[in-house]
Each structure stands twice: as C-alpha cells, then as structure tokens.
Design a protein around this motif. Structure first.
Motif, PDB file in Angstrom:
ATOM      1  N   SER A  72      -2.435   0.447  -4.591  1.00 66.92           N
ATOM      2  CA  SER A  72      -1.856  -0.701  -4.318  1.00 66.92           C
ATOM      3  C   SER A  72      -0.704  -0.678  -5.588  1.00 66.92           C
ATOM      4  O   SER A  72      -0.776  -0.492  -6.560  1.00 66.92           O
ATOM      5  N   ARG A  73       0.626  -0.942  -4.668  1.00 63.39           N
ATOM      6  CA  ARG A  73       1.612  -0.787  -5.992  1.00 63.39           C
ATOM      7  C   ARG A  73       2.078  -2.164  -6.042  1.00 63.39           C
ATOM      8  O   ARG A  73       2.471  -3.111  -5.146  1.00 63.39           O
ATOM      9  N   ASP A 116       0.843  -1.054  -0.071  1.00 58.90           N
ATOM     10  CA  ASP A 116      -0.058  -0.051   0.029  1.00 58.90           C
ATOM     11  C   ASP A 116       0.964   1.265  -0.030  1.00 58.90           C
ATOM     12  O   ASP A 116       1.897   1.108   0.865  1.00 58.90           O
ATOM     13  N   SER A 117       0.806   2.157  -1.014  1.00 58.83           N
ATOM     14  CA  SER A 117       1.423   3.515  -1.144  1.00 58.83           C
ATOM     15  C   SER A 117       0.706   4.588  -1.031  1.00 58.83           C
ATOM     16  O   SER A 117      -0.790   4.494  -1.414  1.00 58.83           O
ATOM     17  N   TYR A 118       1.284   5.728  -0.615  1.00 66.92           N
ATOM     18  CA  TYR A 118       0.543   6.992  -0.601  1.00 66.92           C
ATOM     19  C   TYR A 118       0.920   7.956  -1.582  1.00 66.92           C
ATOM     20  O   TYR A 118       2.102   8.182  -1.711  1.00 66.92           O
ATOM     21  N   TYR A 124       2.698   8.066 -10.369  1.00 69.44           N
ATOM     22  CA  TYR A 124       3.405   7.062  -9.519  1.00 69.44           C
ATOM     23  C   TYR A 124       3.394   5.806 -10.207  1.00 69.44           C
ATOM     24  O   TYR A 124       2.303   5.341 -10.560  1.00 69.44           O
ATOM     25  N   ASP A 141      -2.720  11.299  -8.986  1.00 76.77           N
ATOM     26  CA  ASP A 141      -3.354  11.885  -7.949  1.00 76.77           C
ATOM     27  C   ASP A 141      -4.126  13.031  -8.401  1.00 76.77           C
ATOM     28  O   ASP A 141      -4.189  13.389  -9.741  1.00 76.77           O
ATOM     29  N   GLN A 186      -0.592  12.614   1.033  1.00 75.96           N
ATOM     30  CA  GLN A 186      -0.859  11.834   2.043  1.00 75.96           C
ATOM     31  C   GLN A 186      -2.245  11.492   2.320  1.00 75.96           C
ATOM     32  O   GLN A 186      -2.913  10.996   3.229  1.00 75.96           O
ATOM     33  N   GLU A 187      -3.253  11.888   1.143  1.00 79.26           N
ATOM     34  CA  GLU A 187      -4.542  11.513   1.266  1.00 79.26           C
ATOM     35  C   GLU A 187      -5.287  10.582   0.368  1.00 79.26           C
ATOM     36  O   GLU A 187      -5.901   9.798   0.571  1.00 79.26           O
ATOM     37  N   GLU A 188      -4.423  10.383  -0.695  1.00 79.22           N
ATOM     38  CA  GLU A 188      -4.725   9.289  -1.637  1.00 79.22           C
ATOM     39  C   GLU A 188      -3.748   8.161  -1.614  1.00 79.22           C
ATOM     40  O   GLU A 188      -2.587   8.312  -1.411  1.00 79.22           O
ATOM     41  N   ASN A 189      -4.371   6.972  -1.706  1.00 80.43           N
ATOM     42  CA  ASN A 189      -3.463   5.622  -1.601  1.00 80.43           C
ATOM     43  C   ASN A 189      -3.760   4.863  -2.961  1.00 80.43           C
ATOM     44  O   ASN A 189      -4.818   4.901  -3.524  1.00 80.43           O
TER      45      ASN A 189
END
Length: 246
Positions: free
Chosen positions: A191-192, A180-182, A223, A217, A186-189
């Motif tokens: 899966s990497r 799990d990455s953000y 990302y 984002d 720091q509000e949206e995450n």
C-alpha cells in the motif's frame, strides 16, 4: 529522466546554513570543481538560462519574479509554429499534485504551475560547447539523491529533496491518498500512501518531497511506501546540494 552514467562519482556539496525563504537566488559552491564555467538551464522545449557556475565551482540560480511569464511566452512561441499540429499548455496545480481514486482539498487548483527544476534536478550545461556538465540536487543525503537519479533502478532511500515552484495566485493542496502498488516482479504488492500539506503564496514557493518509509521486495529493490509533499518557509538545517557528473 535519463540516468547519468557515473552515479558512483557523486560529489556532495558543503551544507548550507538555514535561511528564511525570501531569497532572490540560490547560491553555493561545488568542491573540487574542474569542469570550467557553464550555465544552469531549465525550460520546456529549449534551454532557458536561469543561473551560472564559474571556474571555481561557485554557482548562482536566479529566482526571478517574472519567471512564469517567461515560461508562458515559451509555450506561446512553440504553439505559434505553423508546422505544429498540436498545442501545449502548462500543467495546473491540481494536475501536478494529485491522487488517483481519492479526493484532495484543492484551492485555486486550475492555475498553471511551473518549477525551476526537472523533478527536483537542476541541469548544468556549457551552452557555448553544447555540452551537459551534470546535475545538481538539493537533498537530505547523497544516497537519497542517487536513488532519485537512478529512478529505474528501484534503489530508493528514505530522505527528501527540495524543489522551487511558481504560482501566480495563492493556493493549497491538502489531504492524503492510498493506492495498491506492485513490485517489479508483479508478485509482491504494498500500500502506497501519499500526503499533501501545501500552502502556496503568489511567486516562488519552497517545496519538500519526502520518502519516510520504504517497501523492499525479495530481490532487494526498494519502493516509496510513505511519501509526502509539504511547503517550507525556510530551508532545512540538514540539507545539502549533491552534484552528479554527466
């Protein structure tokens, strides 16, 4: 990695012909080259010359069979300095290619690994003038290379980059992992996913790192979302070298 000052002035080199990976050198030409002659360097703490570029932009990078011994001697020389209060070592195969929280199938993972580049980037310098000329990447496209160089800008693109790594013994890394990455906000995450399909032979190995899916984002930053590392027996038909001036 320090970000180059003029990312926008990327120059794309001519496409290489597909070739079997049994080469002893990486060669090519940088179009419209005007920076004079220089060297291609690598090394952990001090520059080690591994290639050259001439006045016409023709470059050659040697893939020497004793490269690992050269790097090991550099590490030993650094550790032998009396003023040094700590020791260093090469990273191992299982350290270079790893997953957090997931297990991979790794064979001969405790052996040291060294690479020709710095995270896929060749360094071009003028040793006599102690001047950096720029950077060279073997990538799928100019936008992908730009995103890799501008690491902190979160402007990643889909595509791939090539790298050359050296091991003494045959080894392999197989499997995948998910974390799990953000986003920076720091509000949206998201899966990497990272997958590995590496089968390495003693000596030089051609490796491809690929981003096949991105997360974007709400500010438009991108990302890596789906990534992979794989071994290649030949260079891809569509790869190019991209030069980034200093």
């Amino acid at each position: 990695m320090n970000k180059p000052k003029r990312i926008a002035t990327l120059l794309v080199l001519a496409l290489f012909q597909m070739q079997l990976f049994s080469q002893e050198a990486i060669t090519g030409n940088i179009p419209d080259w005007s920076l004079g002659s220089g060297e291609v360097v690598t090394g952990l703490t001090k520059p080690i010359v591994v290639g050259s570029v001439d006045q016409g932009g023709n470059f050659s990078i040697s893939l020497k069979p004793d490269f690992m011994e050269t790097i090991k001697k550099e590490v030993e020389a650094q550790d032998s300095r009396p003023s040094r209060g700590w020791s260093s070592s090469l990273m191992t195969l299982e350290q270079v290619f790893s997953c957090y929280g997931d297990s991979l199938q790794v064979v001969n993972g405790d052996q040291p690994v060294t690479r020709m580049t710095t995270m896929g980037v060749f360094n071009l310098v003028n040793m006599e003038e102690k001047k950096r000329l720029g950077y060279l990447l073997a990538a799928s496209s100019q936008p992908f290379a730009s995103g890799i160089m501008e690491m902190g800008g979160f402007n990643f693109q889909e595509g791939y980059i090539l790298d050359w790594i050296f091991v003494d013994e045959a080894g392999s890394v197989k499997g995948s992992c998910s974390t799990d990455s953000y986003a920076v906000n720091q509000e949206e995450n998201f899966s990497r996913q990272v997958s590995y399909n590496l089968s390495l032979k003693p000596g030089w190995n051609l490796i491809k790192y690929e981003i096949s899916k991105l997360f974007t984002d709400r500010e438009g930053k991108t990302y890596p979302m789906d990534e992979s590392y794989s071994s290649l027996s030949r260079t891809p038909e569509d790869f190019m070298f991209v030069f980034v001036p200093e």
